[in-house]
Structure formats: structure tokens, C-alpha cells
Design a protein around this motif. Structure first.
Motif, PDB file in Angstrom:
ATOM      1  N   THR A 270       0.839  -1.200   0.000  1.00  0.00           N
ATOM      2  CA  THR A 270       0.000   0.000   0.000  1.00  0.00           C
ATOM      3  C   THR A 270       0.872   1.247   0.000  1.00  0.00           C
ATOM      4  OG1 THR A 270      -1.701  -1.208   1.243  1.00  0.00           O
ATOM      5  CG2 THR A 270      -1.908   1.178   1.146  1.00  0.00           C
ATOM      6  N   ASN A 274       1.500   4.328  -3.043  1.00  0.00           N
ATOM      7  CA  ASN A 274       1.317   5.755  -2.763  1.00  0.00           C
ATOM      8  C   ASN A 274       2.615   6.543  -2.858  1.00  0.00           C
ATOM      9  OD1 ASN A 274      -1.629   6.420  -1.649  1.00  0.00           O
ATOM     10  ND2 ASN A 274      -1.083   4.355  -0.967  1.00  0.00           N
ATOM     11  N   ASP A 572      -8.548  -1.847   4.267  1.00  0.00           N
ATOM     12  CA  ASP A 572      -8.551  -0.422   3.921  1.00  0.00           C
ATOM     13  C   ASP A 572      -7.852   0.447   4.957  1.00  0.00           C
ATOM     14  OD1 ASP A 572     -10.048  -0.934   1.593  1.00  0.00           O
ATOM     15  OD2 ASP A 572     -11.916  -0.938   2.762  1.00  0.00           O
ATOM     16  N   GLN A 575      -4.619   2.459   3.709  1.00  0.00           N
ATOM     17  CA  GLN A 575      -4.895   3.489   2.712  1.00  0.00           C
ATOM     18  C   GLN A 575      -5.500   4.732   3.357  1.00  0.00           C
ATOM     19  OE1 GLN A 575      -3.959   3.615  -0.555  1.00  0.00           O
ATOM     20  NE2 GLN A 575      -4.660   5.734  -0.333  1.00  0.00           N
ATOM     21  N   ARG A 576      -6.287   4.563   4.413  1.00  0.00           N
ATOM     22  CA  ARG A 576      -6.879   5.727   5.076  1.00  0.00           C
ATOM     23  C   ARG A 576      -5.799   6.651   5.629  1.00  0.00           C
ATOM     24  NH1 ARG A 576     -11.046   1.906   6.502  1.00  0.00           N
ATOM     25  NH2 ARG A 576     -10.065   1.373   8.480  1.00  0.00           N
ATOM     26  N   ASP A 579      -4.648   8.754   2.778  1.00  0.00           N
ATOM     27  CA  ASP A 579      -5.648   9.769   2.456  1.00  0.00           C
ATOM     28  C   ASP A 579      -5.466  10.990   3.357  1.00  0.00           C
ATOM     29  OD1 ASP A 579      -6.643   8.021   0.580  1.00  0.00           O
ATOM     30  OD2 ASP A 579      -8.296   7.311   1.843  1.00  0.00           O
ATOM     31  N   ARG A 582      -2.506  12.929   2.148  1.00  0.00           N
ATOM     32  CA  ARG A 582      -2.855  13.748   0.985  1.00  0.00           C
ATOM     33  C   ARG A 582      -3.544  15.044   1.424  1.00  0.00           C
ATOM     34  NH1 ARG A 582      -1.985  12.107  -3.969  1.00  0.00           N
ATOM     35  NH2 ARG A 582      -1.620   9.883  -4.412  1.00  0.00           N
ATOM     36  N   ASP A 583      -4.334  14.961   2.494  1.00  0.00           N
ATOM     37  CA  ASP A 583      -4.970  16.175   3.028  1.00  0.00           C
ATOM     38  C   ASP A 583      -3.916  17.160   3.520  1.00  0.00           C
ATOM     39  OD1 ASP A 583      -7.470  15.154   2.480  1.00  0.00           O
ATOM     40  OD2 ASP A 583      -7.812  14.421   4.523  1.00  0.00           O
TER      41      ASP A 583
END
Length: 593
Positions: A270, A274, A572, A575-576, A579, A582-583
């Protein structure tokens, strides 16, 4: 460098008065005596013990460990800050030898316990009187298929002294003694590893370049013996896993971490999926620094301002304590002990080991922190990181010896959380746009360093072990693997120069541990999830977090994390975390526009 400040050295007198304290020999003799008596009392009877006798044996075992651990810990800590001192080298070797001798008296217990029949073992893991040891016993059961006979285990322990432990010490002694010549301010200085690395965050680009060249050229000049160390240690691991019946090199680390190899691979895959986040960030950084098309590896840590803010140790201390106190005053009170009671050694000096660590010791003793503070903001974050470890160990002292130490991935959660607290505090206390950008960039770069780079390190280590398994590898082959993995991470966003290929040889984690580095990625992504919960419940979460830290190693990671609603086996879950990263990158892009 730090100004107007005395040296920050730890005080080890809570362990022994000095390196010549006769109590060191007395404790080693006492531990040996107790271990011998323990063996004569229980040898051949372990599997058939009634639960109440097993309880007494485990409590006695903890007492022996506590006495035996103290001399070797003291010797290690003393040696770490003065590796060129022959008397300390001798003390460290002497204490290691006696600790091994003591351990060898106790090996039978571990072997017999793991060899117990299913019905015998079931009595132990269901007995109410052994409830505080149920997790310890369960872990022993999972390791049973990879345990050899008592004679073989004793031989393994003895050979470590002239095998992997000796190679570890040789690497430490060589690298700690290295000096890195570089011209700074018109004067050629001979710097330590920590000092020359700190120059890679300087605003002066040419100084950053020369710092990188000095760092890696000195390691290259010592590459013949250091490559031999790597080859020998990797071969030792191959032999060990073969004899113990492991299927793949990373499997022992997974078992020790109480994680499956599948969840480690999911985490790493993962992360690799990314890698584009890191590349996007460095393209933006290159643009902001005016280095588009020529952003090099020595620019990765470049500051965004021409004048980097420098901090005295007292200022860094205040920042960290205030950040911890804003989360919960209990964290601040514990962290403050490291400063007021001198449980920390922070001043770089010749012969001192580079980098930073926290030694948790055992519940009977408090932890110690080593750092190399040079006045950068990064160093303040390192202090926060290591004090996160220190607080974790301090809180876990309520556990028994056999359930005290958290697994490595869980240990790193506390340290990364400490860094997050400092970053959040800096962002909240000052609304200056420049500082906001600096802290946001720090958070992103720290995530890149502790998630992406650590996974890249682990991939290199996997490939390096596979290459060594096929025969002795040359330094150039390790160099090539290093550059291939770096290229996957940085893509076209970062360009490399010839000296950069030697990065692997300067990383002690590859020598002292096997596949340790994935733990940082695990911890950082878990910390993102924890911090999200903190922001959702600022009043109730701190108590739950402190309870999590106080759990130490009393249960499996997924059970401990489950108390705060996290599940690392959720497909998942990882991946969170990306995320959220990315924020952060989006916030940084907005602050830069």
C-alpha cells in the motif's frame, strides 16, 4: 550548534555509582547463582508443573532477569556515549559474556515450556492464577516450532558473542570513530556523523552538497570492512532461519512483532502504491526553491527559508514539554523527569554513538534517552520522538517483566505520536504563515521519512538478503539495489549523484536488527489514525491513549489497538492513513500559493 549551554549528559548513578562499582560484579555473580539454582530446581519438570508451581517459577525467572539485565544495560549505556574508551569496551564485552552465561542456565526452561504437549500447555493458558502470564505463554507457543534443543539454543547464545554481537559492536566502534572533514565558514572541521548530517538542512546549497559528499565519501573509504560486516550478518541470518525452520527472512521479525507476514506485506505494498505522494511533494518543493529540473538528493532536507531558526536545548525542551502538556499533563510530568533527573544524554561529542534511541530497560528501572542535539528544529522533533518512547516505557512499568516490552511496531507508535503532538502544538501556537508552512512541510517530510523511506529500506533489505543468500555480494551490487529502490520512491522528482549510492552502508538498523524499519511505517500510519480519533474527542481520548501505552506488551497489537477502535488487519486501514497525508499535502499546497 548549541550556544550558551553546558553539556547535556545523563546520570547513570541510579544503576551503578561508576563503571568500577563493585556492585556490578556482585549483581552478575548473584544472577548466575540464582540461575544455577533455578536450573537445578526445575530442569526436566517444566511441562508437568501444576499451575501454582509454574506461577512461582515465572516470578522467580523475572527476578533473575531483573538482576541480570542491570549490569549489561549499564555497560551498554556507558559504552554508547564513549565507544572509543577501551575500558568501556572491555566492560561491555564482560557484561555481555556473563549475561549470556546466565541466559544459558535458563534456556532449558524456554525449551521445555515450548515442547509441552497440547494438553499440558492448555493447563497453563487457562489457569486463573497464571492470568497475568497468559499472553507471554501464548507467544511462546507460537515460537515453539522454531525452537531447537537446549544444547543447540545454548550454543546459539554462546556463538552470538563471537558472531553477530561481535559484528554489531565492530560496526558501532568503526562508525562512531569516523570523522567527516568539511569546510564550514572558511575553516576545515572534523565533524561527527550527527554533526555532518545536520548540515544537510542548511540553507546554503553548496554546503548541503559538500556535507553529503563528505558523509558518503568517508563511508565509502571504509566500505571494504563495512561491506564484509553486512555480508557476514546477512549470512548469519540465512543460517539462523534455515536451522529454525522459517520460510522467509522476514518471518522471525513478523513473529516477534506479533503480526502476520501478510499484514506487513499489505502495509508495504500500500505504501509503494502511494509513492506518488512523495514525488508530488518534492516536485512542489523544487518549484518553491527554484530548483525545478535540478532537485538533487542533497536538496531533500533543504529548508524553505534562508536563515534556519536555531534552538537552544532549553528552548527545545520547553517546546516538547508544552506540547505534551497540552495533550495531557501526565505526559508532561513524565517527560520532565528525563530533564530534571538527567535521564537524557543529548550533546554530540567524539566517540559518542550517532543517532538517537531510548533504552527502556526493565520495569524495576527507569528508561534512558540518547540523542545528538545540534540546535535544529529536526532535533527538537527527535527529542519528542525519543521521549514518546520514554513515556511509553515509563507507563508500562506497571506490567510484569515478561509482559513489559511492547512489540517494536507498537513501541514506535508512542514515539511518532510524540512528534505529532509537537507539530500540532507549533501549528496552533503561532498563526504566522511562514511557520505554518514550515511545520506542515515538517509533518509531510517526517511522514515521507518514516513511512515511505522505511518501507523502501525494508524492500532494499529484503533484496539484499536475497542477493547475499546466492553468495557473497559486492558493495557495488548493494549500491545498485539501493539506487533501484530509491528510484522507485523518488521517481523523476529527485536526481542522485554518485556518492548517494552509499546510503545503505551508513544505516545502523540494517546491522543491529533484521527488517526493523517497516515498524516505523506501521507506527506512523497507526498514529495518523490515533490522531484522527484525538481530534474527534479531545477530552476523552488522552486517557484512552495513556491506557494504551500502559499496556506495554501484555497483548497482541490488534487487541491493544482494538481498545481505541483500530484494526490493522482491515484491508482499507493503511490506505486511510495515506488519504490523511494527501490532506496535509493539500493544506501545504494552499499555504504555498
Amino acid at each position: 550548534m548549541m550556544e550558551n549551554q553546558g553539556e547535556i549528559r545523563w546520570d547513570l548513578s541510579d544503576l551503578y555509582a561508576s563503571t568500577t562499582d563493585p556492585q556490578i560484579e556482585a549483581d552478575m555473580a548473584e544472577a548466575l547463582k540464582l540461575a544455577d539454582e533455578f536450573a537445578r530446581r526445575y530442569r526436566g519438570r517444566v511441562a508437568g508443573m501444576p499451575p501454582d508451581e509454574m506461577l512461582g517459577a515465572l516470578e522467580e525467572l523475572e527476578r533473575i532477569y531483573t538482576i541480570s539485565y542491570k549490569p549489561s544495560s549499564f555497560a551498554f549505556l556507558s559504552f554508547s556515549v564513549d565507544t572509543e574508551n577501551p575500558e568501556l569496551q572491555a566492560l561491555f564485552s564482560r557484561c555481555s559474556e556473563v549475561a549470556t552465561e546466565t541466559y544459558n542456565h535458563l534456556v532449558f526452561f524456554d525449551v521445555e515450556l515450548k515442547a509441552a504437549r497440547d494438553e499440558e500447555f492448555a493447563r497453563f493458558v487457562t489457569a486463573p492464577e497464571l492470568s497475568k502470564y497468559h499472553h507471554y505463554l501464548s507467544v511462546k507457543r507460537t515460537l515453539a516450532p522454531h525452537t531447537l534443543s537446549e544444547a543447540e539454543e545454548r550454543l546459539f547464545a554462546q556463538l552470538r558473542l563471537t558472531g553477530i554481537s561481535a559484528w554489531n559492536q565492530l560496526y558501532t566502534e568503526i562508525t562512531s570513530a569516523l570523522r567527516f572533514p568539511i569546510e564550514v565558514g572558511g575553516e576545515v572541521k572534523q565533524l561527527t556523523d550527527a554533526e555532518v548530517r545536520s548540515l544537510r538542512t542548511e540553507p546554503d546549497r553548496d554546503l548541503r552538497r559538500r556535507a553529503g559528499e563528505s558523509l558518503y565519501s568517508v563511508y565509502e573509504s571504509n566500505s571494504r570492512v563495512l561491506t564484509y560486516v553486512f555480508n557476514t550478518i546477512f549470512q548469519d541470518h540465512k543460517i539462523t532461519i534455515g536451522l529454525r525452520g522459517f520460510r522467509e527472512p522476514i518471518e522471525p521479525t513478523a513473529l516477534e512483532s506479533e503480526l502476520s507476514t501478510d499484514v506487513i506485506e499489505l502495509l508495504m505494498a500500500t505504501t509503494e502504491a502511494n509513492y506518488g505522494i512523495a514525488q508530488e511533494y518534492y516536485r512542489l518543493k523544487a518549484k518553491m526553491l527554484g530548483l525545478e529540473g535540478n532537485f538533487r538528493y542533497y536538496d531533500v532536507l533543504a529548508p524553505y527559508t534562508k536563515e534556519e531558526t536555531r534552538y537552544s536545548f532549553a528552548e527545545a525542551q520547553a517546546l516538547v514539554l508544552d506540547a505534551f502538556g497540552q495533550f495531557d499533563n501526565r505526559l508532561r510530568e513524565i517527560a520532565e523527569k528525563f530533564f530534571t533527573q538527567r535521564w537524557i544524554d543529548a550533546t554530540p561529542r567524539p566517540g559518542k554513538r550517532g543517532g538517537a534511541f531510548c533504552d527502556g530497560l526493565l520495569p524495576a528501572y527507569h528508561p534512558y534517552v540518547l540523542a545528538n542535539f545540534t540546535g535544529r528544529l529536526d532535533d527538537a522533533f527527535t527529542i519528542a520522538h525519543e521521549l514518546g518512547h520514554g513515556i511509553h516505557f515509563y507507563l508500562a512499568r506497571q506490567q510484569n517483566v515478561l509482559s513489559y516490552e511492547p512489540t517494536t511496531p507498537m513501541a514506535e507508535v508512542a514515539s511518532v505520536f510524540g512528534e505529532m503532538l509537537l507539530a500540532d502544538y507549533l501549528r496552533e501556537r503561532d498563526s504566522d504563515p511562514g511557520l505554518q508552512r514550515i511545520v506542515l512541510s515538517k509533518m509531510i517530510e517526517e511522514a515521507i521519512s518514516t513511512i515511505f523511506r522505511q518501507v523502501m529500506y525494508t524492500r532494499w533489505e529484503q533484496r539484499a538478503h536475497a542477493r547475499r543468500a546466492a553468495g557473497v555480494a559486492t558493495a557495488d551490487e548493494y549500491n545498485a539495489l539501493w539506487m533501484e529502490e530509491n528510484s522507485k520512491l523518488y521517481g523523476s522528482a529527485v536526481s542522485f549523484d554518485a556518492p548517494d549510492r552509499w546510503g545503505w552502508i551508513s544505516i545502523p538498523h540494517f546491522v543491529h536488527y533484521r527488517f526493523y524499519c517497516f515498524s516505523y511505517a506501521f507506527a506512523h500510519l497507526v498514529t495518523f489514525a490515533l490522531y484522527k480519533k484525538f481530534r474527534e474527542d479531545r477530552s476523552g481520548f488522552p486517557a484512552r491513549h495513556i491506557e494504551l501505552l500502559a499496556s506495554g506488551g501484555k497483548d497482541r497489537p490488534e487487541v491493544i489497538l482494538g481498545t481505541v477502535g483500530l484494526n490493522p488487519y482491515d484491508p482499507d486501514f493503511w490506505q486511510r492513513g495515506f488519504d490523511l497525508l494527501r490532506d496535509l499535502l493539500r493544506d501545504f499546497q494552499q499555504s504555498a500559493s
